[in-house]
Design a protein around this motif. Structure first.
Motif, short mmCIF file in Angstrom:
data_model
loop_
_atom_site.label_atom_id
_atom_site.label_comp_id
_atom_site.label_asym_id
_atom_site.label_seq_id
_atom_site.Cartn_x
_atom_site.Cartn_y
_atom_site.Cartn_z
N ASP A 163 0.83 -1.22 0.00
CA ASP A 163 0.00 0.00 0.00
C ASP A 163 0.85 1.25 0.00
OD1 ASP A 163 -2.57 -1.23 0.11
OD2 ASP A 163 -2.46 -1.39 2.30
N LEU A 164 2.07 1.15 0.55
CA LEU A 164 2.96 2.31 0.67
C LEU A 164 3.21 2.98 -0.67
CD1 LEU A 164 4.93 4.00 2.44
CD2 LEU A 164 6.64 2.20 2.05
N ARG A 165 3.12 2.22 -1.76
CA ARG A 165 3.44 2.73 -3.09
C ARG A 165 2.26 3.43 -3.75
NH1 ARG A 165 8.35 0.73 -4.97
NH2 ARG A 165 9.23 -0.95 -3.72
N PHE A 166 1.17 3.60 -3.03
CA PHE A 166 -0.04 4.22 -3.59
C PHE A 166 -0.36 5.47 -2.76
CE2 PHE A 166 0.21 -0.13 -4.77
CZ PHE A 166 -0.18 -0.14 -6.11
N PRO A 167 0.25 6.60 -3.13
CA PRO A 167 0.20 7.79 -2.26
C PRO A 167 -1.20 8.35 -2.07
CG PRO A 167 1.24 8.30 -4.37
CD PRO A 167 1.12 6.81 -4.30
N GLN A 168 -2.13 8.10 -3.00
CA GLN A 168 -3.46 8.67 -2.84
C GLN A 168 -4.16 8.14 -1.60
OE1 GLN A 168 -4.66 11.27 -4.62
NE2 GLN A 168 -6.22 11.30 -3.02
N LEU A 169 -3.91 6.88 -1.24
CA LEU A 169 -4.50 6.33 -0.02
C LEU A 169 -4.09 7.16 1.19
CD1 LEU A 169 -5.97 4.08 1.59
CD2 LEU A 169 -3.80 2.80 1.57
N PHE A 170 -2.81 7.51 1.26
CA PHE A 170 -2.31 8.26 2.40
C PHE A 170 -2.76 9.72 2.34
CE2 PHE A 170 0.25 4.56 1.84
CZ PHE A 170 0.42 4.09 3.12
N GLY A 192 13.49 -3.11 -0.44
CA GLY A 192 13.72 -2.35 0.79
C GLY A 192 14.93 -1.46 0.70
N ARG A 193 16.03 -2.03 0.19
CA ARG A 193 17.26 -1.25 0.06
C ARG A 193 17.05 -0.04 -0.86
NH1 ARG A 193 20.45 -5.16 -1.78
NH2 ARG A 193 21.03 -5.85 0.31
N ALA A 194 16.28 -0.24 -1.91
CA ALA A 194 16.11 0.83 -2.90
C ALA A 194 15.06 1.86 -2.52
CB ALA A 194 15.74 0.21 -4.25
N HIS A 195 13.97 1.44 -1.86
CA HIS A 195 12.80 2.31 -1.80
C HIS A 195 12.20 2.53 -0.41
CE1 HIS A 195 12.10 0.59 -6.10
NE2 HIS A 195 12.90 1.65 -6.14
N TRP A 196 12.50 1.69 0.57
CA TRP A 196 11.79 1.70 1.85
C TRP A 196 11.82 3.07 2.53
CZ3 TRP A 196 8.27 -0.45 4.74
CH2 TRP A 196 8.34 -0.48 6.13
N GLU A 197 13.01 3.55 2.85
CA GLU A 197 13.09 4.80 3.61
C GLU A 197 12.53 5.98 2.84
OE1 GLU A 197 16.39 7.88 5.44
OE2 GLU A 197 16.85 5.73 5.50
N ARG A 201 9.44 8.33 4.19
CA ARG A 201 9.64 9.76 4.44
C ARG A 201 8.73 10.60 3.55
NH1 ARG A 201 15.67 11.48 4.26
NH2 ARG A 201 14.76 13.32 5.31
N ALA A 202 8.55 10.16 2.31
CA ALA A 202 7.66 10.90 1.42
C ALA A 202 6.23 10.92 1.94
CB ALA A 202 7.70 10.30 0.01
N ARG A 203 5.72 9.76 2.38
CA ARG A 203 4.34 9.72 2.88
C ARG A 203 4.18 10.61 4.13
NH1 ARG A 203 4.49 6.76 -1.25
NH2 ARG A 203 4.74 8.91 -1.96
N ALA A 204 5.21 10.65 4.99
CA ALA A 204 5.15 11.53 6.16
C ALA A 204 5.15 13.00 5.76
CB ALA A 204 6.32 11.23 7.09
N ILE A 205 6.04 13.37 4.85
CA ILE A 205 6.17 14.77 4.43
C ILE A 205 4.91 15.23 3.69
CG2 ILE A 205 7.43 16.32 2.89
CD1 ILE A 205 9.92 14.50 3.47
N GLU A 206 4.42 14.41 2.76
CA GLU A 206 3.27 14.79 1.96
C GLU A 206 2.04 15.08 2.81
OE1 GLU A 206 4.46 11.91 -1.82
OE2 GLU A 206 3.04 11.26 -0.29
N ASN A 207 1.92 14.37 3.92
CA ASN A 207 0.69 14.43 4.70
C ASN A 207 0.86 15.05 6.08
OD1 ASN A 207 -1.13 12.90 2.80
ND2 ASN A 207 0.54 11.44 3.05
N GLY A 208 2.08 15.45 6.43
CA GLY A 208 2.30 16.06 7.73
C GLY A 208 1.86 15.17 8.88
N ALA A 209 2.23 13.89 8.81
CA ALA A 209 1.78 12.92 9.81
C ALA A 209 2.96 12.04 10.23
CB ALA A 209 0.66 12.05 9.23
N PHE A 210 2.83 11.41 11.39
CA PHE A 210 3.80 10.40 11.80
C PHE A 210 3.55 9.11 11.01
CE2 PHE A 210 4.01 13.11 15.56
CZ PHE A 210 5.37 13.11 15.84
#
Length: 280
Positions: A163-170, A192-197, A201-210
């Motif tokens: 789900d992490l790869r679908f930003p509209q949900l977040f 994980g090595r390529a994309h996890w962090e 971080r993008a989902r947190a920044i985009e939505n101002g959430a923990f």
């Protein structure tokens, strides 16, 4: 809304039997309580990691009968903890190829009551170069509903791994006031090595959430290897916790919910979006 959340985030190497995972979870809940935590967050597949379809079919049961979920409810009540169960497989509706599971997570309150449940919407069907295709949809059915859980720290948006790869949900969660975004996961090592962090971080920044992302780590009984690096990211995109890949464990951290309002006030992107169209 309560302004501080003391959170214990877990990192597991779940086994192919419920019993060992229940025992690990019970120890983690006891440690979280000893650390003064108010909530325990568990990874995806915390109740069972088993890619042997025939064996899993003998073990996976309906949600109401699932032993791991029952044990999480008991641990929550025993220790007065909120428990986000991450996820565990439960029986779902049959597909064209026979029985399928649901990848299901619950939010449990300190009385042991389930206040919200979520079925993973986006299934991990991918084709990495040099590796056999991964088709989660052959074993699992997709969830159909986004879920916000009411907590003392504000609404919590529930998601699982891919789900992490679908930003509209977040974004939808953020626009509905979510202060916490849960992404329990069992990422592969290459992805994980390529994309996890960067995605967390993008989902947190985009939505101002923990963003709270408990993860599986290491080599499992069924042969798969997971990336680890359970993380907590604050609304400004700063990594507060990164548990690395050395093995299972527990980390406790204090989250200041005032940071949500501060991030959204400074960069009000949840309000600044505009309607647009494409030129045909």
């Amino acid at each position: 809304m309560t302004q501080t959340l003391r959170l214990s985030i877990a990192q597991m190497t779940s086994t192919n039997r419920h019993e060992g995972n229940i025992a690990w979870m019970e120890e983690a809940a006891a440690q979280a309580a000893e650390d003064g935590a108010q909530m325990l967050a568990l990874p995806e597949a915390s109740g069972l990691v088993n890619k042997d379809r025939d064996d899993a079919l003998r073990l996976v049961v309906d949600h109401d009968a699932d032993p791991f979920i029952a044990a999480c409810r008991e641990a929550a009540a025993k220790h007065g903890l909120w428990v986000q169960t991450g996820s565990t497989p439960v029986k779902g509706p049959d597909g064209v190829d026979g029985p399928r599971f649901l990848n299901h997570g619950d939010m449990i309150d300190p009385d042991g009551r389930i206040v919200a449940g979520y079925d993973k919407i986006h299934l991990f069907d991918i084709h990495l170069d040099g590796k056999p295709p991964t088709g989660e949809s052959r074993r699992y059915g997709p969830g159909r509903r986004a879920v916000l859980a009411d907590t003392p720290w504000g609404p919590a948006g529930l998601a699982i791994c891919y789900d992490l790869r679908f930003p509209q949900l977040f974004r939808d969660y953020g626009q509905r006031g979510a202060t916490l975004l849960f992404v329990p996961s069992a990422f592969t090592v290459p992805t994980g090595r390529a994309h996890w962090e960067v995605l967390l971080r993008a989902r947190a920044i985009e939505n101002g959430a923990f963003v709270i992302a408990a993860a599986q780590v290491g080599k499992h009984d069924d042969g798969r290897v997971t990336y680890g690096h359970s993380m907590v990211v604050n609304p400004w995109g700063e990594v507060l916790v990164d548990m690395g890949s050395d093995g299972p464990g527990l980390r406790t951290v204090d989250l200041n919910l005032d940071e949500v309002a501060a991030a959204r006030r400074q960069i009000p992107s949840l309000q600044n979006g505009r309607d647009y169209s494409f030129d045909d």
